[in-house]
Each structure stands twice: as C-alpha cells, then as structure tokens.
Design an enzyme around this catalytic site. Structure first.
Site, PDB file in Angstrom:
ATOM      1  N   CYS A   1       5.947  -2.925  10.566  1.00 37.76           N
ATOM      2  CA  CYS A   1       5.236  -1.679  10.299  1.00 37.76           C
ATOM      3  C   CYS A   1       4.660  -1.105  11.599  1.00 37.76           C
ATOM      4  O   CYS A   1       5.418  -0.783  12.504  1.00 37.76           O
ATOM      5  CB  CYS A   1       4.182  -1.868   9.212  1.00 37.76           C
ATOM      6  SG  CYS A   1       3.625  -0.278   8.520  1.00 37.76           S
TER       7      CYS A   1
ATOM      8  N   HIS B   1       7.883  -3.245   5.062  1.00 32.90           N
ATOM      9  CA  HIS B   1       7.195  -4.534   4.966  1.00 32.90           C
ATOM     10  C   HIS B   1       8.115  -5.552   4.295  1.00 32.90           C
ATOM     11  O   HIS B   1       8.224  -5.566   3.065  1.00 32.90           O
ATOM     12  CB  HIS B   1       5.914  -4.399   4.133  1.00 32.90           C
ATOM     13  CG  HIS B   1       4.821  -3.662   4.819  1.00 32.90           C
ATOM     14  ND1 HIS B   1       3.888  -4.296   5.611  1.00 32.90           N
ATOM     15  CD2 HIS B   1       4.514  -2.346   4.847  1.00 32.90           C
ATOM     16  CE1 HIS B   1       3.037  -3.398   6.091  1.00 32.90           C
ATOM     17  NE2 HIS B   1       3.406  -2.203   5.645  1.00 32.90           N
TER      18      HIS B   1
ATOM     19  N   GLU C   1       7.512  -8.603   3.852  1.00 36.35           N
ATOM     20  CA  GLU C   1       6.678  -9.513   3.050  1.00 36.35           C
ATOM     21  C   GLU C   1       6.306  -8.912   1.694  1.00 36.35           C
ATOM     22  O   GLU C   1       5.818  -9.621   0.812  1.00 36.35           O
ATOM     23  CB  GLU C   1       5.417  -9.905   3.837  1.00 36.35           C
ATOM     24  CG  GLU C   1       4.322  -8.860   3.909  1.00 36.35           C
ATOM     25  CD  GLU C   1       4.536  -7.767   4.945  1.00 36.35           C
ATOM     26  OE1 GLU C   1       3.593  -6.981   5.150  1.00 36.35           O
ATOM     27  OE2 GLU C   1       5.637  -7.694   5.545  1.00 36.35           O
TER      28      GLU C   1
END
EC number: 4.3.2.10
Length: 206
Positions: free
Chosen positions: A78, A187, A189
């Site tokens: 990011c 992202h 994750e």
C-alpha cells in the site's frame, strides 16, 4: 522475516497473514534485524508525507537502500509501495519518497474516492508474485492516490521491471517486481486466498 515497525501500517494483520503461509515473522524497528532478515516487509497506511516522516525517523529509507544495494528482498504494501517512488503529491503538497523508482504518486482521477474494495489486476507477463493465481482474480484495495505511470527506463544490464496494472477511473500501477524490490498497491493480507498465494509466492522467491 521482518515487518518494519516505523509507526505506520497494519502490522499485526500483515504478521498474521505471513504466519499463515509459513513465515517466521518478527515485527520490529531494530535496524540490525531489518538489515539482516531474509526478507523485509514495509507496510504503510495513511498519508505519503506522514509515512515518509516515520520511515526516516526509523532510518527505514536507509535500511531499504542498503538491502536493495545488497540484492536483499523487500516487499512494500500500500503506502509502503508508494514511498518507493521519488515523490508523492497530496493536496498540493509534494513530499520526497525513497526514490527507488522515478515518478510521482498522485490523486487518482476517478468519480468515487477512495478506491475501496475488490478489483481485478492485469499481472505482468512472467510475474512471480501472481504465479498460480487465476486471471480475473480480485484483490482488496483502499487508496485515493497511486502511481499512474511507470517511468523507469529499461537498463541493458538489468531485467526489465514487471509492472501489474489495475483500473479505477484510470489505469494505475497495482504491483511491481523489480529485482529484489517488490510491492503491491493492494493489501495481500486482506485479499483472502489470492493474497495468501501472492505472499507464498514472494516467500518462495527469497
């Protein structure tokens, strides 16, 4: 594996995601650990200038530079990707980035901002990060600013960077693989199994 703690970024979420794909992870601001780790993850959320300020306080810009000079892998996520560019321009204010790549991070020209939610990407040919991930797979984005052009000139001595694109109002850079430096605007994750596969691919490349 070290996640660099410099006061910005979703550290625990990134830590859990990496642990789930088998990484031995330490979240730390310790310079020696960050320099010596097999891989370094640089997360980032919020404003470009604030992230750079925190990164400089932790000497993260120098750590990144030294690692890459030694061909030691770094993954930006990011705003951790955005700060790899020369500069960021937010609300008319320009801030210097790490300067690993030429060009600027600017506000997206889109009717709806932030760009928040799931979006497809167009992976670069031969991408390692996206290996085994089906075309049309969506990843999770939260941002209003992005790199809208890739300005690095090809070098005769280095393999050209692999640049992955996405679109929200206009095309923007969604991921880059450039030697030891990889980065994603989205992202991983927060991107479910696709994000897990991408992190797994990065770990396997170390």
């Amino acid at each position: 594996m070290v996640i660099l703690d410099y006061g910005s970024g979703n550290l625990r979420s990134a830590e859990r995601a990496l642990q789930r794909v088998g990484a031995d992870v330490e979240v730390t601001s310790d310079k020696h650990a960050a320099l010596e780790a097999e891989g370094l993850v640089v997360p980032g959320v919020g404003a470009f200038a604030a992230c750079m300020e925190g990164l400089r306080r932790a000497e993260g810009d120098k750590i990144i530079d030294r690692r890459l000079a030694g061909d030691r892998p770094v993954l930006g996520i990011c705003v951790g990707m955005q700060v790899m560019f020369e500069r960021g321009v937010e609300h008319g204010v320009q801030a210097d980035g790490c300067g690993q790549w030429p060009g600027a991070v600017e506000r997206l020209q889109a009717d709806v901002l932030p760009h928040m939610g799931w979006n497809e990407v167009q992976p670069a040919e031969g991408s390692v990060l996206f290996a085994g991930i089906e075309p049309g797979t969506r990843f999770y984005f939260v941002h209003s600013f992005a790199a809208r052009k890739w300005e690095m000139e090809p070098s005769e001595s280095l393999e050209p960077a692999k640049v992955t694109w996405a679109e929200h109002g206009e095309p923007f850079i969604a991921a880059v693989e450039n030697g030891a430096l990889s980065a994603t605007q989205f992202h991983p994750e927060k991107s479910g199994e696709a994000g897990a596969q991408l992190l797994r691919n990065w770990l396997n490349s170390l």
